[in-house]
Design an enzyme around this catalytic site. Structure first.
Site, PDB file in Angstrom:
ATOM      1  N   TRP A   1      56.167   4.357  47.341  1.00 27.34           N
ATOM      2  CA  TRP A   1      56.334   5.655  46.697  1.00 27.34           C
ATOM      3  C   TRP A   1      57.214   6.590  47.518  1.00 27.34           C
ATOM      4  O   TRP A   1      57.791   7.544  46.993  1.00 27.34           O
ATOM      5  CB  TRP A   1      54.981   6.292  46.395  1.00 27.34           C
ATOM      6  CG  TRP A   1      54.143   6.683  47.575  1.00 27.34           C
ATOM      7  CD1 TRP A   1      54.185   7.847  48.255  1.00 27.34           C
ATOM      8  CD2 TRP A   1      53.113   5.903  48.186  1.00 27.34           C
ATOM      9  NE1 TRP A   1      53.254   7.864  49.264  1.00 27.34           N
ATOM     10  CE2 TRP A   1      52.572   6.678  49.250  1.00 27.34           C
ATOM     11  CE3 TRP A   1      52.590   4.633  47.934  1.00 27.34           C
ATOM     12  CZ2 TRP A   1      51.539   6.207  50.058  1.00 27.34           C
ATOM     13  CZ3 TRP A   1      51.559   4.179  48.751  1.00 27.34           C
ATOM     14  CH2 TRP A   1      51.048   4.955  49.791  1.00 27.34           C
TER      15      TRP A   1
ATOM     16  N   SER B   1      46.068   2.321  36.060  1.00 29.64           N
ATOM     17  CA  SER B   1      45.924   3.101  37.278  1.00 29.64           C
ATOM     18  C   SER B   1      45.256   4.420  36.930  1.00 29.64           C
ATOM     19  O   SER B   1      45.594   5.045  35.917  1.00 29.64           O
ATOM     20  CB  SER B   1      47.308   3.347  37.906  1.00 29.64           C
ATOM     21  OG  SER B   1      47.207   4.062  39.112  1.00 29.64           O
TER      22      SER B   1
ATOM     23  N   SER C   1      46.513   5.677  48.391  1.00 31.24           N
ATOM     24  CA  SER C   1      46.208   6.677  49.423  1.00 31.24           C
ATOM     25  C   SER C   1      44.966   6.304  50.234  1.00 31.24           C
ATOM     26  O   SER C   1      44.046   7.104  50.396  1.00 31.24           O
ATOM     27  CB  SER C   1      46.029   8.064  48.785  1.00 31.24           C
ATOM     28  OG  SER C   1      46.181   9.089  49.739  1.00 31.24           O
TER      29      SER C   1
ATOM     30  N   TYR D   1      58.611   7.029  40.963  1.00 23.92           N
ATOM     31  CA  TYR D   1      58.745   7.227  42.404  1.00 23.92           C
ATOM     32  C   TYR D   1      60.180   7.610  42.767  1.00 23.92           C
ATOM     33  O   TYR D   1      61.143   7.042  42.237  1.00 23.92           O
ATOM     34  CB  TYR D   1      58.347   5.965  43.175  1.00 23.92           C
ATOM     35  CG  TYR D   1      56.861   5.657  43.160  1.00 23.92           C
ATOM     36  CD1 TYR D   1      55.925   6.590  42.740  1.00 23.92           C
ATOM     37  CD2 TYR D   1      56.395   4.422  43.583  1.00 23.92           C
ATOM     38  CE1 TYR D   1      54.565   6.306  42.733  1.00 23.92           C
ATOM     39  CE2 TYR D   1      55.034   4.123  43.588  1.00 23.92           C
ATOM     40  CZ  TYR D   1      54.131   5.068  43.156  1.00 23.92           C
ATOM     41  OH  TYR D   1      52.789   4.773  43.154  1.00 23.92           O
TER      42      TYR D   1
END
Length: 295
Positions: free
Chosen positions: A20, A157, A209, A54
């Site tokens: 990303w 997602s 993350s 991204y």
């Protein structure tokens, strides 16, 4: 590096390299991107995580410029679609929104294939739940790109269990994963049903993350940092590796997605796989994460 089966005939490295930030690097030359991929491959990390959005819809092209046929055959590519933001090829959009229509999914797949200079996407994810989704149309479109051989597997997602079951109800192709935010800083998925839902079905979650976007190492979490450092020193790895190993230890078979542009840090991503964590160590770290002992 362990591997996890995503769907019959397709498996991923247990740790995934997230791209990303690929477009944020001062150096986006093909040779530099190739060096990042090589640093991953040296550790057995073969799975690269992308999304059309991204880098302002530029990261896929940066990757594609670096891919040779030989390099492409050594990696698996994950990408995502459905976020439309007023940038790049969607700069005329009046408002940021989600688009899970057949036309948008098919066009997104074609863009991704062209930009990444590849003939197949290994895993395509719907990036965000779309409150305006026609699940019959979306499900049929995902089935269509798989049937056409352009996509090997599909998933989602940031979906909740009810978003998953709605979409899956209109599909022939099994959904393969749900990529969710998951870390020592964002751990609700372990208790709100998100992980349990996937674990019950034998579906490996992906975790974006996994270091909390850097907040894990903020000054306000000194006790947690000290615990991670202590465990790391016992096993010869740094605190970040311990935080990732904490996710790897869970029986749900979580695949953490780690992204950095620093070659030295990329070379250490695989350290997390060297640490085998026992139950009590897992709960010691969890206790610091939630701020109190379990009931």
């Amino acid at each position: 590096m362990d591997r996890i089966q995503i769907t019959p005939g397709l498996d991923f490295s247990r740790i995934v390299y997230g791209m990303w930030r690929l477009g944020d690097d001062d150096n986006t030359a093909p040779e530099h991107v190739q060096a990042k991929i090589s640093a991953c491959l040296d550790q057995g990390i073969t799975t690269m995580d992308q999304a059309d959005i991204y880098g302002g819809y530029m990261a896929e092209e940066i990757l594609g410029n670096a891919l040779t046929p030989d390099l492409r055959n050594k990696i698996e590519i994950v990408t995502k679609c459905d976020i439309v933001a007023p940038a790049g090829r969607y700069d005329k959009a009046r408002v940021k929104h989600y688009d899970t229509s057949r036309a948008h999914i098919l066009a997104s797949v074609e863009h991704s294939l062209r930009l990444m200079k590849t003939d197949r996407i290994d895993l395509l994810l719907i990036h965000r739940p779309d409150p305006f989704m026609d699940h019959h149309e979306t499900g049929a479109a995902l089935d269509e790109v798989v049937a056409a051989g352009k996509v090997r597997a599909v998933g989602v997602s940031n979906f909740r269990p009810w978003d998953w079951t709605l979409l899956q109800s209109a599909m022939k192709t099994p959904l393969s994963t749900n990529q969710i935010e998951l870390s020592l800083m964002t751990h609700d998925a372990f208790t709100n049903g998100d992980i349990a839902f996937l674990q019950e079905r034998g579906i490996p979650p992906m975790a974006w993350s996994p270091l909390g976007g850097g907040t894990l190492f903020a000054s306000s979490r000194e006790d947690l940092r000290k615990e991670l450092k202590k465990v790391g020193e016992e096993h010869g790895v740094d605190a970040a590796a311990v935080a990732v190993a904490w996710l790897l230890a869970h029986p749900a078979r979580i695949l953490p997605v780690l992204g950095t542009n620093n070659l030295d840090r990329i070379a250490r991503i695989g350290d997390a796989a060297k640490l085998k964590m026992d139950r009590e160590t897992w709960f010691e770290i969890y206790t610091h994460a939630i701020g109190h002992e379990v009931a």
